[in-house]
Enzyme design. Structure first.
Site, mmCIF file in Angstrom:
data_model
loop_
_atom_site.group_PDB
_atom_site.id
_atom_site.type_symbol
_atom_site.label_atom_id
_atom_site.label_comp_id
_atom_site.label_asym_id
_atom_site.label_seq_id
_atom_site.Cartn_x
_atom_site.Cartn_y
_atom_site.Cartn_z
ATOM 1 N N THR A 195 28.227 -1.799 2.446
ATOM 2 C CA THR A 195 26.864 -1.749 2.001
ATOM 3 C C THR A 195 26.363 -3.285 2.425
ATOM 4 O O THR A 195 27.014 -4.015 3.065
ATOM 5 C CB THR A 195 27.014 -2.442 0.262
ATOM 6 O OG1 THR A 195 27.822 -3.291 0.154
ATOM 7 C CG2 THR A 195 27.562 -1.180 -0.518
ATOM 8 N N GLU A 214 31.016 2.234 13.852
ATOM 9 C CA GLU A 214 30.151 2.964 12.954
ATOM 10 C C GLU A 214 28.726 2.181 12.620
ATOM 11 O O GLU A 214 27.836 3.091 12.419
ATOM 12 C CB GLU A 214 31.101 3.018 11.664
ATOM 13 C CG GLU A 214 30.518 3.768 10.651
ATOM 14 C CD GLU A 214 31.146 3.905 9.397
ATOM 15 O OE1 GLU A 214 30.966 4.359 8.489
ATOM 16 O OE2 GLU A 214 32.239 3.464 9.409
ATOM 17 N N ARG A 215 28.918 0.915 12.373
ATOM 18 C CA ARG A 215 27.639 0.224 12.173
ATOM 19 C C ARG A 215 26.727 0.141 12.915
ATOM 20 O O ARG A 215 25.406 0.136 12.796
ATOM 21 C CB ARG A 215 27.954 -1.184 11.499
ATOM 22 C CG ARG A 215 28.946 -1.110 10.312
ATOM 23 C CD ARG A 215 29.833 -2.518 9.741
ATOM 24 N NE ARG A 215 30.492 -2.303 8.685
ATOM 25 C CZ ARG A 215 31.315 -3.094 8.151
ATOM 26 N NH1 ARG A 215 31.901 -4.086 8.882
ATOM 27 N NH2 ARG A 215 31.950 -2.669 6.952
ATOM 28 N N PRO A 247 36.622 7.472 -5.685
ATOM 29 C CA PRO A 247 35.744 6.958 -6.541
ATOM 30 C C PRO A 247 35.669 5.525 -7.094
ATOM 31 O O PRO A 247 34.774 5.086 -7.738
ATOM 32 C CB PRO A 247 36.373 7.966 -7.708
ATOM 33 C CG PRO A 247 36.833 9.195 -6.865
ATOM 34 C CD PRO A 247 37.366 8.600 -5.675
ATOM 35 N N GLN A 307 2.947 4.525 1.813
ATOM 36 C CA GLN A 307 2.095 4.074 1.246
ATOM 37 C C GLN A 307 0.535 4.467 2.030
ATOM 38 O O GLN A 307 -0.352 4.915 1.410
ATOM 39 C CB GLN A 307 2.162 2.746 1.076
ATOM 40 C CG GLN A 307 1.050 1.994 0.138
ATOM 41 C CD GLN A 307 1.213 2.482 -1.109
ATOM 42 O OE1 GLN A 307 2.019 2.731 -1.731
ATOM 43 N NE2 GLN A 307 -0.075 2.312 -1.837
ATOM 44 N N LEU A 308 0.638 4.371 3.510
ATOM 45 C CA LEU A 308 -0.582 4.677 4.206
ATOM 46 C C LEU A 308 -0.795 6.055 4.211
ATOM 47 O O LEU A 308 -1.939 6.533 4.545
ATOM 48 C CB LEU A 308 -0.388 4.316 5.579
ATOM 49 C CG LEU A 308 -0.238 2.840 5.785
ATOM 50 C CD1 LEU A 308 0.168 2.347 7.173
ATOM 51 C CD2 LEU A 308 -1.704 2.135 5.418
ATOM 52 N N HIS A 309 0.167 6.785 3.739
ATOM 53 C CA HIS A 309 -0.315 8.471 3.703
ATOM 54 C C HIS A 309 -0.876 8.831 2.333
ATOM 55 O O HIS A 309 -1.316 9.768 2.248
ATOM 56 C CB HIS A 309 1.167 9.308 3.723
ATOM 57 C CG HIS A 309 1.396 9.446 5.163
ATOM 58 N ND1 HIS A 309 2.140 8.404 5.953
ATOM 59 C CD2 HIS A 309 1.579 10.585 5.891
ATOM 60 C CE1 HIS A 309 2.475 8.905 7.089
ATOM 61 N NE2 HIS A 309 2.085 10.261 7.017
ATOM 62 N N GLY A 310 -0.689 7.778 1.271
ATOM 63 C CA GLY A 310 -1.499 7.934 0.118
ATOM 64 C C GLY A 310 -0.746 9.057 -0.572
ATOM 65 O O GLY A 310 0.600 9.286 -0.592
ATOM 66 N N GLY A 311 -1.345 9.817 -1.361
ATOM 67 C CA GLY A 311 -0.936 10.996 -2.200
ATOM 68 C C GLY A 311 -0.181 12.072 -1.200
ATOM 69 O O GLY A 311 0.743 12.739 -1.692
#
Length: 387
Positions: A368, A245-246, A131, A339-343
């Site tokens: 990270t 791993e990376r 944590p 975005q190209l798929h739209g809705g």
């Protein structure tokens, strides 16, 4: 896109991976996502198909082929059907847990765990993050204290992939107070051990069917032979193996980005607007052209790093560059594809929507991308000062 890095053995292996996916993965993906868990049967089927532990020596039940290209073939085929959660789980098994055991384990430890990890009857997890300590591993608080011939493990971990299903967990703990990175060690912890406790199964934005958990160690007593590698060298052992791993994350990024592009390319010439396929519009074609070119460049970077990994020459900087650049590229490509798929792209019935959620973790775990840039930047500074 065709990859020159592969030979016929890899393509033959690809055929067997596709057959496995068609039988055991594709029919179950929606149910697994809904239930938030992957059937154990899928793991044992993967073991029976020879998809786990390919690099493990044959005497311990593996394929005996330490060639990372067989792993990238799997990642490509899992990504092509949107099986990102299963890919995440098997990547932890094959690119973290198994290499640690192969490299650091005693003969007895290897005999105990590797055959079952290779045949899928055992699932492994790697427990480093806490944590209060993510990329800063020196900040961990979990301790392992000597008590006679035993070790007593006390503490907790969080964000542990395979944490709910795991049969064995490799745990990083402090063994010498005040010694910093020189006071950490690794332990093999069976999840049946008294004092081992699983917390809640964490609800994630993406990778919904891959189980991620909190783990707790309540005065968990371990025999001396549970130490993995050398006492006090745990941090060093981790640093030495982080490049693998990376690379797993980098390869996943390229595979998933390529899958997103293929779905989108097809969609753009099936979806009509204003009387024609949207792929006929210049703005759409330009976007597809940019994505295709980014993928070519990213694939070249990954292929170079794969060759270095197979030759044992992949540096921490090489791995950091691949992980940072390719995971960022992946997120940008998936965003543009949605975005190209739209809705429709926002609807979970379309694979691009789940791919969008699944992608976001790649720049975070395995260190990270800000840490990746620090690794690269420090190397630049050191080389510059030495000139």
């Amino acid at each position: 896109m065709k990859r020159s890095i592969y030979d016929q053995d890899h393509e033959d292996f690809r055929s067997s991976v596709k057959a496995f996916i068609a039988k055991h993965i594709t029919p179950n993906i929606e149910r697994w996502d809904s239930e938030g868990f992957i059937d154990r049967d899928a793991w044992t089927a993967a073991g029976e198909a020879g998809l786990l532990g390919i690099s493990v020596p044959g005497e311990y039940g593996g394929g005996g082929i330490p060639d990372f290209r067989f792993r990238t073939v799997q990642m490509e085929e899992f990504a092509a059907v949107g099986a990102n959660s299963f890919n995440a789980g098997t990547s932890v098994q094959d690119d973290l847990v198994i290499p640690y055991l192969v490299d650091l384990g005693t003969h007895e430890q290897k005999q105990r765990w590797l055959p079952s990890l290779c045949d899928g009857t055992a699932i492994g997890a790697m427990a480093m993050t806490e944590p209060g300590a993510g990329s800063d591993l020196q900040g961990i608080r979990t301790t392992a204290t000597r008590d006679g011939d035993d070790w007593v493990l006390q503490g907790s971990k969080i964000f542990i992939t395979n944490g709910i299903a795991a049969d064995v967990v490799i745990v990083l703990a402090k063994t010498t107070h005040g010694a910093g990175s020189r006071g950490m060690s690794l332990f093999l912890v069976p999840t049946t051990a008294p004092g081992f406790r699983r917390g809640r199964k964490l609800e994630k934005l993406g990778l919904r069917s891959n189980d991620t958990a909190e783990l707790f160690f309540d005065d968990l007593r371990l025999p001396a032979d549970s130490l993995l590698g050398h006492e006090g060298k745990g941090f060093v052992h981790v640093m030495e193996r982080l490049p693998r791993e990376r690379m797993s994350i980098a390869a996943t990024a390229v595979a998933a980005a390529a899958a997103a592009f293929e779905w989108t390319r097809t969609y753009c010439f099936e979806r009509h607007a204003f009387g024609q396929p949207i792929g006929n519009f210049q703005a759409t074609r330009f976007t597809l052209a940019e994505i295709a070119t980014d993928l070519e460049a990213g694939t070249s970077l990954l292929d170079r790093a794969t060759v270095l990994l197979n030759a044992g020459e992949l540096s921490a900087v090489d791995a950091a560059q691949a992980k940072y650049w390719l995971s960022d590229m992946h997120n940008k490509i998936v965003d543009r594809c949605l975005q190209l798929h739209g809705g429709y792209g926002y609807m979970l019935e379309y694979p691009i929507a789940k791919a969008y959620a699944d992608a976001r973790i790649l720049p975070i775990y395995g260190g990270t991308n800000e840490i990746m840039k620090e690794i690269i930047g420090r190397d630049i500074a050191a080389r510059t000062r030495s000139q």
